[in-house]
Design an enzyme around this catalytic site. Structure first.
Site, mmCIF file in Angstrom:
data_model
loop_
_atom_site.group_PDB
_atom_site.id
_atom_site.type_symbol
_atom_site.label_atom_id
_atom_site.label_comp_id
_atom_site.label_asym_id
_atom_site.label_seq_id
_atom_site.Cartn_x
_atom_site.Cartn_y
_atom_site.Cartn_z
ATOM 1 N N PHE A 58 16.625 21.316 82.546
ATOM 2 C CA PHE A 58 15.226 20.887 82.715
ATOM 3 C C PHE A 58 15.037 19.381 82.506
ATOM 4 O O PHE A 58 13.921 18.880 82.596
ATOM 5 C CB PHE A 58 14.307 21.660 81.752
ATOM 6 N N HIS A 128 4.714 16.677 71.692
ATOM 7 C CA HIS A 128 6.033 16.682 71.073
ATOM 8 C C HIS A 128 5.842 16.358 69.592
ATOM 9 O O HIS A 128 5.016 15.506 69.251
ATOM 10 C CB HIS A 128 6.946 15.617 71.701
HETATM 11 P P1 CMP Z 1 9.467 18.735 73.204
HETATM 12 O O1 CMP Z 1 8.985 19.232 71.896
HETATM 13 O O2 CMP Z 1 8.951 17.449 73.726
HETATM 14 O O3 CMP Z 1 11.073 18.661 73.130
HETATM 15 C C1 CMP Z 1 11.905 18.833 74.239
HETATM 16 C C2 CMP Z 1 11.149 19.198 75.461
HETATM 17 O O4 CMP Z 1 11.927 19.760 76.490
HETATM 18 C C3 CMP Z 1 10.158 20.311 75.103
HETATM 19 O O5 CMP Z 1 9.131 19.844 74.308
HETATM 20 C C4 CMP Z 1 9.764 20.771 76.488
HETATM 21 O O6 CMP Z 1 8.813 19.880 77.099
HETATM 22 C C5 CMP Z 1 11.101 20.671 77.219
HETATM 23 N N1 CMP Z 1 11.781 21.979 77.232
HETATM 24 C C6 CMP Z 1 12.356 22.611 76.197
HETATM 25 N N2 CMP Z 1 12.885 23.791 76.596
HETATM 26 C C7 CMP Z 1 12.622 23.883 77.914
HETATM 27 C C8 CMP Z 1 12.917 24.860 78.897
HETATM 28 N N3 CMP Z 1 13.594 25.979 78.602
HETATM 29 N N4 CMP Z 1 12.496 24.631 80.141
HETATM 30 C C9 CMP Z 1 11.846 23.500 80.456
HETATM 31 N N5 CMP Z 1 11.525 22.535 79.559
HETATM 32 C C10 CMP Z 1 11.916 22.725 78.305
#
Ligand code: CMP
Length: 162
Positions: A58, A128
């Site tokens: 992703f 985040h």
């Molecule tokens: P965040 O807390 O910003 O940390 C990593 C980011 O990756 C998360 O929030 C999501 O925006 C993204 N993310 C995490 N897991 C997935 C997933 N399985 N599919 C798509 N995006 C993801």
């Protein structure tokens, strides 16, 4: 234990007018703002911040989503702030986030992925928040220099055990 955490309100939080509601929740929880920035994240900073996800399927869509429009990046401090904020944000996957959490109340996204998609649609989860003390220190260093961080007292510090 007083901790500082790095928070990002992602483009969907701003474009859907949730900034006031989200920051209001943090103020109500007794958390303190130590620093804040608004603007479009550079690809270079994005890559530093999300380095651990670089090999994830992703990653490309996350980069497109987070760098597409302005974000608000800030430092929040408080008693056990790191876990508290993660609990308030809710599960990373909006569909799993419990009611009462930021993602559970506002994100609601149902994502449709087509197997083999070169760039699956991003998971738009509004916010985040640093996951650990080490991650918070690293992320704070990426986004703020020491002279951009204010330490000050609040009228209700004693009430919050500070
Ligand atoms: P965040 O807390 O910003 O940390 C990593 C980011 O990756 C998360 O929030 C999501 O925006 C993204 N993310 C995490 N897991 C997935 C997933 N399985 N599919 C798509 N995006 C993801």
């Amino acid at each position: 234990m007083y901790q500082k955490s790095l928070i990002i309100l992602k483009p969907d939080a701003i474009q859907r007018r949730f900034v006031g509601k989200i920051i209001g929740r943090f103020e109500n929880a007794g958390l303190k703002i130590h620093a804040m920035k608004f603007g479009i994240m550079s690809t270079k900073k994005f890559r530093q911040h999300y380095a651990e996800h670089i090999d994830k399927p992703f990653y490309k869509s996350l980069e497109k989503y987070v760098t597409s429009n302005s974000v608000i990046i800030f430092i929040l401090g408080g008693c056990y702030a790191i876990d508290k904020i993660r609990l308030m944000a809710g599960d990373t996957m909006p569909g799993k986030a419990l009611p009462g959490t930021i993602r559970g109340d506002f994100a609601h996204q149902q994502r449709t992925e087509t197997p083999g998609d070169e760039m699956p649609p991003p998971l738009m989860n509004l916010i985040h928040a640093s996951a650990t003390i080490e991650e918070a220190e690293n992320e704070i260093n990426i986004w703020f220099s020491p002279n951009e961080i204010s330490d000050y007292s609040m009228a209700d510090d004693a009430f919050h055990g500070l």
